[in-house]
Design a protein around this motif. Structure first.
Motif, PDB file in Angstrom:
ATOM      1  N   ALA A 203      -2.242  10.854   7.116  1.00  0.00           N
ATOM      2  CA  ALA A 203      -1.094  10.617   7.998  1.00  0.00           C
ATOM      3  C   ALA A 203      -0.899   9.130   8.241  1.00  0.00           C
ATOM      4  CB  ALA A 203      -1.292  11.358   9.319  1.00  0.00           C
ATOM      5  N   ARG A 204      -1.999   8.430   8.549  1.00  0.00           N
ATOM      6  CA  ARG A 204      -1.907   6.984   8.795  1.00  0.00           C
ATOM      7  C   ARG A 204      -1.524   6.233   7.525  1.00  0.00           C
ATOM      8  NH1 ARG A 204      -6.261   3.063   9.501  1.00  0.00           N
ATOM      9  NH2 ARG A 204      -7.728   4.807   9.468  1.00  0.00           N
ATOM     10  N   ALA A 205      -2.047   6.659   6.390  1.00  0.00           N
ATOM     11  CA  ALA A 205      -1.731   5.997   5.121  1.00  0.00           C
ATOM     12  C   ALA A 205      -0.258   6.176   4.758  1.00  0.00           C
ATOM     13  CB  ALA A 205      -2.619   6.544   4.011  1.00  0.00           C
ATOM     14  N   LYS A 206       0.283   7.370   5.002  1.00  0.00           N
ATOM     15  CA  LYS A 206       1.706   7.604   4.716  1.00  0.00           C
ATOM     16  C   LYS A 206       2.584   6.735   5.610  1.00  0.00           C
ATOM     17  CE  LYS A 206       1.252  12.388   3.112  1.00  0.00           C
ATOM     18  NZ  LYS A 206       1.546  13.816   3.408  1.00  0.00           N
ATOM     19  N   THR A 207       2.225   6.651   6.881  1.00  0.00           N
ATOM     20  CA  THR A 207       2.993   5.812   7.805  1.00  0.00           C
ATOM     21  C   THR A 207       2.926   4.354   7.381  1.00  0.00           C
ATOM     22  OG1 THR A 207       2.613   7.322   9.656  1.00  0.00           O
ATOM     23  CG2 THR A 207       3.199   5.061  10.202  1.00  0.00           C
ATOM     24  N   SER A 208       1.745   3.890   6.992  1.00  0.00           N
ATOM     25  CA  SER A 208       1.579   2.497   6.549  1.00  0.00           C
ATOM     26  C   SER A 208       2.396   2.225   5.298  1.00  0.00           C
ATOM     27  CB  SER A 208       0.096   2.203   6.281  1.00  0.00           C
ATOM     28  OG  SER A 208      -0.661   2.269   7.454  1.00  0.00           O
ATOM     29  N   THR A 209       2.376   3.165   4.359  1.00  0.00           N
ATOM     30  CA  THR A 209       3.137   3.010   3.116  1.00  0.00           C
ATOM     31  C   THR A 209       4.626   2.917   3.399  1.00  0.00           C
ATOM     32  OG1 THR A 209       1.471   4.240   1.851  1.00  0.00           O
ATOM     33  CG2 THR A 209       3.661   4.049   0.876  1.00  0.00           C
ATOM     34  N   LEU A 210       5.130   3.848   4.199  1.00  0.00           N
ATOM     35  CA  LEU A 210       6.564   3.871   4.495  1.00  0.00           C
ATOM     36  C   LEU A 210       6.991   2.628   5.260  1.00  0.00           C
ATOM     37  CD1 LEU A 210       9.166   5.477   4.241  1.00  0.00           C
ATOM     38  CD2 LEU A 210       8.581   6.647   6.383  1.00  0.00           C
ATOM     39  N   ASP A 211       6.211   2.237   6.261  1.00  0.00           N
ATOM     40  CA  ASP A 211       6.553   1.036   7.041  1.00  0.00           C
ATOM     41  C   ASP A 211       6.587  -0.198   6.139  1.00  0.00           C
ATOM     42  OD1 ASP A 211       6.718   2.544   9.321  1.00  0.00           O
ATOM     43  OD2 ASP A 211       4.768   1.927  10.131  1.00  0.00           O
ATOM     44  N   HIS A 212       5.597  -0.306   5.243  1.00  0.00           N
ATOM     45  CA  HIS A 212       5.540  -1.453   4.333  1.00  0.00           C
ATOM     46  C   HIS A 212       6.754  -1.479   3.410  1.00  0.00           C
ATOM     47  CE1 HIS A 212       4.152  -4.442   1.518  1.00  0.00           C
ATOM     48  NE2 HIS A 212       4.096  -3.559   0.531  1.00  0.00           N
ATOM     49  N   LEU A 213       7.083  -0.346   2.825  1.00  0.00           N
ATOM     50  CA  LEU A 213       8.201  -0.299   1.878  1.00  0.00           C
ATOM     51  C   LEU A 213       9.538  -0.577   2.571  1.00  0.00           C
ATOM     52  CD1 LEU A 213       7.162   2.774  -0.311  1.00  0.00           C
ATOM     53  CD2 LEU A 213       7.080   0.352  -0.942  1.00  0.00           C
ATOM     54  N   LEU A 214       9.710  -0.064   3.781  1.00  0.00           N
ATOM     55  CA  LEU A 214      10.938  -0.346   4.525  1.00  0.00           C
ATOM     56  C   LEU A 214      11.032  -1.835   4.863  1.00  0.00           C
ATOM     57  CD1 LEU A 214      11.065   2.753   6.905  1.00  0.00           C
ATOM     58  CD2 LEU A 214      12.602   2.270   4.990  1.00  0.00           C
ATOM     59  N   HIS A 215       9.908  -2.436   5.157  1.00  0.00           N
ATOM     60  CA  HIS A 215       9.854  -3.872   5.434  1.00  0.00           C
ATOM     61  C   HIS A 215      10.257  -4.666   4.190  1.00  0.00           C
ATOM     62  CE1 HIS A 215       7.303  -7.454   7.101  1.00  0.00           C
ATOM     63  NE2 HIS A 215       8.582  -7.675   7.188  1.00  0.00           N
ATOM     64  N   VAL A 216       9.695  -4.280   3.037  1.00  0.00           N
ATOM     65  CA  VAL A 216      10.030  -4.950   1.773  1.00  0.00           C
ATOM     66  C   VAL A 216      11.515  -4.781   1.464  1.00  0.00           C
ATOM     67  CG1 VAL A 216       9.671  -4.934  -0.724  1.00  0.00           C
ATOM     68  CG2 VAL A 216       7.705  -4.728   0.817  1.00  0.00           C
ATOM     69  N   ARG A 217      12.024  -3.548   1.623  1.00  0.00           N
ATOM     70  CA  ARG A 217      13.443  -3.308   1.326  1.00  0.00           C
ATOM     71  C   ARG A 217      14.343  -4.156   2.209  1.00  0.00           C
ATOM     72  NH1 ARG A 217      16.316   2.484   2.330  1.00  0.00           N
ATOM     73  NH2 ARG A 217      16.115   1.718   4.471  1.00  0.00           N
ATOM     74  N   HIS A 218      14.009  -4.230   3.492  1.00  0.00           N
ATOM     75  CA  HIS A 218      14.833  -5.027   4.412  1.00  0.00           C
ATOM     76  C   HIS A 218      14.851  -6.491   3.994  1.00  0.00           C
ATOM     77  CE1 HIS A 218      16.739  -6.383   8.104  1.00  0.00           C
ATOM     78  NE2 HIS A 218      15.799  -7.313   8.198  1.00  0.00           N
ATOM     79  N   ASN A 219      13.668  -7.027   3.623  1.00  0.00           N
ATOM     80  CA  ASN A 219      13.595  -8.432   3.228  1.00  0.00           C
ATOM     81  C   ASN A 219      14.312  -8.694   1.912  1.00  0.00           C
ATOM     82  OD1 ASN A 219      12.126  -9.072   5.512  1.00  0.00           O
ATOM     83  ND2 ASN A 219      10.137  -8.906   4.479  1.00  0.00           N
ATOM     84  N   LEU A 220      14.233  -7.743   0.988  1.00  0.00           N
ATOM     85  CA  LEU A 220      14.853  -7.923  -0.333  1.00  0.00           C
ATOM     86  C   LEU A 220      16.348  -7.681  -0.315  1.00  0.00           C
ATOM     87  CD1 LEU A 220      12.385  -6.199  -2.851  1.00  0.00           C
ATOM     88  CD2 LEU A 220      12.951  -8.630  -2.740  1.00  0.00           C
ATOM     89  N   LEU A 221      16.749  -6.571   0.326  1.00  0.00           N
ATOM     90  CA  LEU A 221      18.126  -6.089   0.192  1.00  0.00           C
ATOM     91  C   LEU A 221      18.937  -6.177   1.481  1.00  0.00           C
ATOM     92  CD1 LEU A 221      17.299  -2.899  -1.938  1.00  0.00           C
ATOM     93  CD2 LEU A 221      17.977  -5.163  -2.770  1.00  0.00           C
ATOM     94  N   GLY A 222      18.278  -6.479   2.590  1.00  0.00           N
ATOM     95  CA  GLY A 222      19.009  -6.673   3.831  1.00  0.00           C
ATOM     96  C   GLY A 222      19.336  -5.415   4.592  1.00  0.00           C
TER      97      GLY A 222
END
Length: 223
Positions: A203-222
């Protein structure tokens, strides 16, 4: 698209459809020239490219034949073409769908050696002296996590995603978007993800993965 490239794509389509199989003889240069309405020079350029890709073999006096290794070479070429035509936005969509989905497999199947590999990737990324080196170890970490699922299909999909990350568009976006502060945040997020995996806390790993990817997407694509 040049005429020779168009002819190359036409021949590739025939190979993919199984019209010509390994060992089959292709039409002569003259037959290809007349059949497709192109010059012999155009035919030679297209065949030279296919030969370089390991798809055909040419023997003086005998002709042009589909290479025995053509099926594997064709698979590799299709993957490369797919990687070249996948946009950063499409890649992020795929990562958001796939990376959280494999966490259960990783938590169940990862070995001590897998976790050591992940930690080594984190350390190398943190020590990287350039963005290019950091990006390399970033990609290596996500591939290490995928390999820890110990599922051949999952590993092959993530290797293709790694090829897309190596394309120019992704690199240019990463170069524009990654500040020292953002890089530090990514490093911390990577550590948090690996820690959760080592604790086999899905559960914690899935949350960490999703949070990280959303962070990357926001920085890359706005968004």
């Amino acid at each position: 698209m040049t005429i020779s490239t168009s002819l190359r794509e036409t021949i590739l389509t025939q190979l993919q459809a199984g019209h010509w199989k390994a060992g089959d003889r292709l039409p002569t240069e003259r037959e290809l020239s007349e059949g497709y309405g192109v010059s012999r020079t155009t035919v030679r350029k297209a065949l030279a490219d296919l030969k370089q890709q390991g798809l055909i073999e040419q023997t003086v006096g005998s002709g042009t034949f589909v290479a025995q290794q053509a099926p594997s070479s064709l698979d590799r070429l299709i993957q490369q073409d797919s990687a070249q035509h996948t946009s950063p936005a499409e890649l992020m969509e795929a990562r958001l769908a796939l990376e959280p989905a494999i966490i259960d497999l990783v938590v169940r199947n990862a070995t001590t050696a897998d976790f050591a590999r992940m930690l080594a990737c984190c350390t190398s990324a943190e020590r990287a002296s350039s963005l290019e080196e950091f990006e390399h170890w970033d990609g290596e970490l996500h591939e290490a996590i995928a390999d820890a699922a110990h599922n051949t299909f999952v590993s092959s999909v993530f290797k293709l995603m790694k090829q897309v990350r190596a394309q120019g568009d992704w690199g240019q976006l990463k170069k524009k978007s990654v500040t020292p502060e953002r890089r530090l945040a990514y490093q911390q997020e990577h550590r948090q993800l690996v820690d959760a995996l080592r604790d086999r806390d899905a559960a914690r790993a899935k949350t960490s993965t999703l949070d990280h990817l959303l962070h990357v997407r926001h920085n890359l694509l706005g968004h």
